[in-house]
Design an enzyme around this catalytic site. Structure first.
Site, PDB file in Angstrom:
ATOM      1  N   SER A 106     -16.604   0.256 -41.760  1.00  0.00           N
ATOM      2  CA  SER A 106     -18.053   0.058 -41.691  1.00  0.00           C
ATOM      3  C   SER A 106     -18.403  -1.359 -41.236  1.00  0.00           C
ATOM      4  O   SER A 106     -17.961  -1.792 -40.192  1.00  0.00           O
ATOM      5  CB  SER A 106     -18.678   0.414 -43.038  1.00  0.00           C
ATOM      6  N   ASP A 248     -24.440  -0.863 -37.121  1.00  0.00           N
ATOM      7  CA  ASP A 248     -23.208  -1.448 -37.657  1.00  0.00           C
ATOM      8  C   ASP A 248     -22.029  -0.752 -36.955  1.00  0.00           C
ATOM      9  O   ASP A 248     -22.255   0.161 -36.143  1.00  0.00           O
ATOM     10  CB  ASP A 248     -23.183  -1.373 -39.196  1.00  0.00           C
ATOM     11  N   ASP A 250     -19.801   1.511 -37.471  1.00  0.00           N
ATOM     12  CA  ASP A 250     -19.649   2.973 -37.469  1.00  0.00           C
ATOM     13  C   ASP A 250     -20.997   3.679 -37.321  1.00  0.00           C
ATOM     14  O   ASP A 250     -21.087   4.902 -37.439  1.00  0.00           O
ATOM     15  CB  ASP A 250     -18.885   3.472 -38.708  1.00  0.00           C
ATOM     16  N   ASP A 252     -23.773   4.074 -38.941  1.00  0.00           N
ATOM     17  CA  ASP A 252     -24.549   4.835 -39.922  1.00  0.00           C
ATOM     18  C   ASP A 252     -25.752   4.028 -40.399  1.00  0.00           C
ATOM     19  O   ASP A 252     -26.654   4.573 -41.024  1.00  0.00           O
ATOM     20  CB  ASP A 252     -23.686   5.329 -41.097  1.00  0.00           C
TER      21      ASP A 252
HETATM   22 MG    MG Z   1     -21.463   1.702 -41.856  1.00  0.00          MG
END
Ligand code: MG
Length: 458
Positions: A106, A248, A250, A252
């Site tokens: 992340s 960010d 990844d 999400d």
């Molecule tokens: Mg993330």
């Protein structure tokens, strides 16, 4: 002290080459595969798991290790490549998989990586199942198969297209396209660049993509906070864009920069999405206990309820499913719409915010100004479990008249604000968040805890 490999409810995270190796990844995947096989014992046929990864250079090595671990317990693997975390949630259902694995750390720096587990419904395993997987990993309970039964490996490169199509299906793309918004997208060289650009181009935007190559060589510290997004703010100003978006690694989470190049804070991402959805669909909202009171104000105006949960995507998603919520998410810029999946999704957030701009005809700063603001302070301090219990008991005495919620640490709600103290799942620290109508009041609550800690020492 060397950092520990962290195995929590949401998966595993460590520093590659130090405490996180290919061998660990393979065994953790074997434990997950064994768990799924045992849970699906009655069902016939081989299970399949899809694997996606963010852009970190260690991702390929870990993907190979995870695929090996799954194959060794007889599970077929579909590698969907470098994709966003929400795209894995979408694809595992599209491909009828028994589960999904995301290889990502992340918003953590490049040296980290992690493994996030998803069940066939797209959600992280509930606490009891997560505990079982952890037990299998530590006890090396792996149901290995013989050569003939090893899982097969295949690839599927349709994740971006399918995810973007799904997101477009919940909005009116033609309304957004008619406005021809100029948008700067900063994907921090994570996994979100390709999908973000695809979505924005489908929505007829003039896209200026920065840091869109998925190299994992993050152009700035990857958490989408104000101090890390100064270059995005400058680009919005220079390009005279309608707004800027930051994902960010990844993808999400999403942060927004307004047309005046002002970073408006991640809390507003969810507030805007909720406000917009509630103009179309009347239903409840779910969010965690650390998220802004802006949501309560917005929901109250719309005449709907807000369900508060412990911090963590899986908790929010579970509450959304249970209470039939039309929208939910977390204050860190993570918006969840169950029509796409029970996963925080920056693409959903982008689509909803642009649709809101298109339908209201207002610019983003105006939409922000229409939401009553709060002042939030986030802090943390080191404390053992026993110290935390004592601090909590003293705080309860100090704020005896507050409304108290103890489902995740303790949240104190006052007329003029709130205070949330909770032990971190990943570090030996207590997180403390206060929010109030003004800075002085928020500081008053943070200072009260400092005083309690000081008095305990004396
Ligand atoms: Mg993330």
């Amino acid at each position: 002290m060397a950092e520990q490999l962290i195995i929590s409810v949401s998966g595993l995270r460590g520093i590659v080459g130090e405490n996180f190796t290919a061998a660990i990844a393979a065994e953790y995947a074997s434990a997950f595969g064994t768990f799924l096989k045992r849970s699906a014992a009655q069902k016939k046929g081989k299970l399949t798991i899809c694997i996606g990864r963010d852009s970190r250079p260690s991702g390929l090595m870990l993907c190979a290790a995870v695929a090996g671990g799954l194959s060794s317990v007889g599970i077929d693997v579909i590698d969907i490549g470098i994709v966003t975390t929400p795209a894995v949630g979408v694809m595992l259902r599209e491909l009828n998989c028994a589960g999904g694995i995301v290889i990502t750390a992340s918003h953590n720096p490049i040296e980290y990586n992690g493994i996030k587990l998803l069940l066939d419904n797209g959600m992280a395993p509930p606490a009891q199942s997560a505990e079982k997987i952890k037990q299998y990993y530590f006890a090396e309970t792996f149901d290995f198969v013989g050569s003939a039964d090893c899982g097969k490996l295949s690839n599927d490169d349709r994740a971006n297209k399918i995810h973007v199509e799904k997101v477009c299906s919940i909005i009116a793309p033609e309304k957004i396209a008619a406005r021809k918004f100029k948008v700067v997208l900063d994907s921090v060289n994570g996994a979100g660049g390709a999908e973000g650009k695809l979505l924005l181009s489908k929505l007829g935007c003039d896209v200026i993509a920065v840091n869109d190559e998925p190299t994992g060589d993050f152009a700035h510290p990857p958490e989408p906070l104000a101090q890390n997004l100064t270059s995005l703010c400058e680009a919005v100003k220079e390009q005279k864009a309608a707004l800027g978006f930051a994902q960010d690694p990844d993808a999400d989470r999403l942060a927004i920069v307004d047309e005046n190049a002002r970073y408006i804070g991640e809390e507003y991402t969810l507030a805007l999405a909720v406000k917009h959805i509630l103009t179309k669909r009347k239903g409840s909202v779910a969010t965690n206990l650390s998220t802004s009171r802006m949501l309560d104000d917005i929901a109250k105006k719309a005449g709907v309820r807000v369900f508060r949960t412990p911090v963590g995507e899986a908790n929010v998603a579970a509450a959304m499913l249970k209470n039939n919520c039309v929208i939910g998410g977390e204050g860190n810029g993570g918006v969840i719409d169950l029509r796409i999946g029970p996963v925080r999704d920056s693409l959903v957030a982008i689509a909803l915010v642009l649709e809101m701009l298109a339908e209201t005809g207002k610019n983003i700063s105006k939409l922000i100004d229409e939401i009553t603001p709060y002042y939030m302070i986030k802090d943390k301090f080191g404390a053992s479990k026993e110290e935390f219990e004592r601090i909590l008991s003293n705080t309860m005495d100090t704020f005896a008249t507050a409304k108290i919620d103890t489902t995740d640490g303790c949240r104190f709600d006052f007329e003029d604000g709130w205070l949330h103290l909770r032990p971190s799942n990943t570090e030996p620290v207590v997180r403390i968040i206060a929010e109030a109508k003004d800075k002085k009041t928020a500081e008053k609550y943070i200072d009260a805890i400092a005083d309690i800690r000081k008095n305990m020492k004396e």
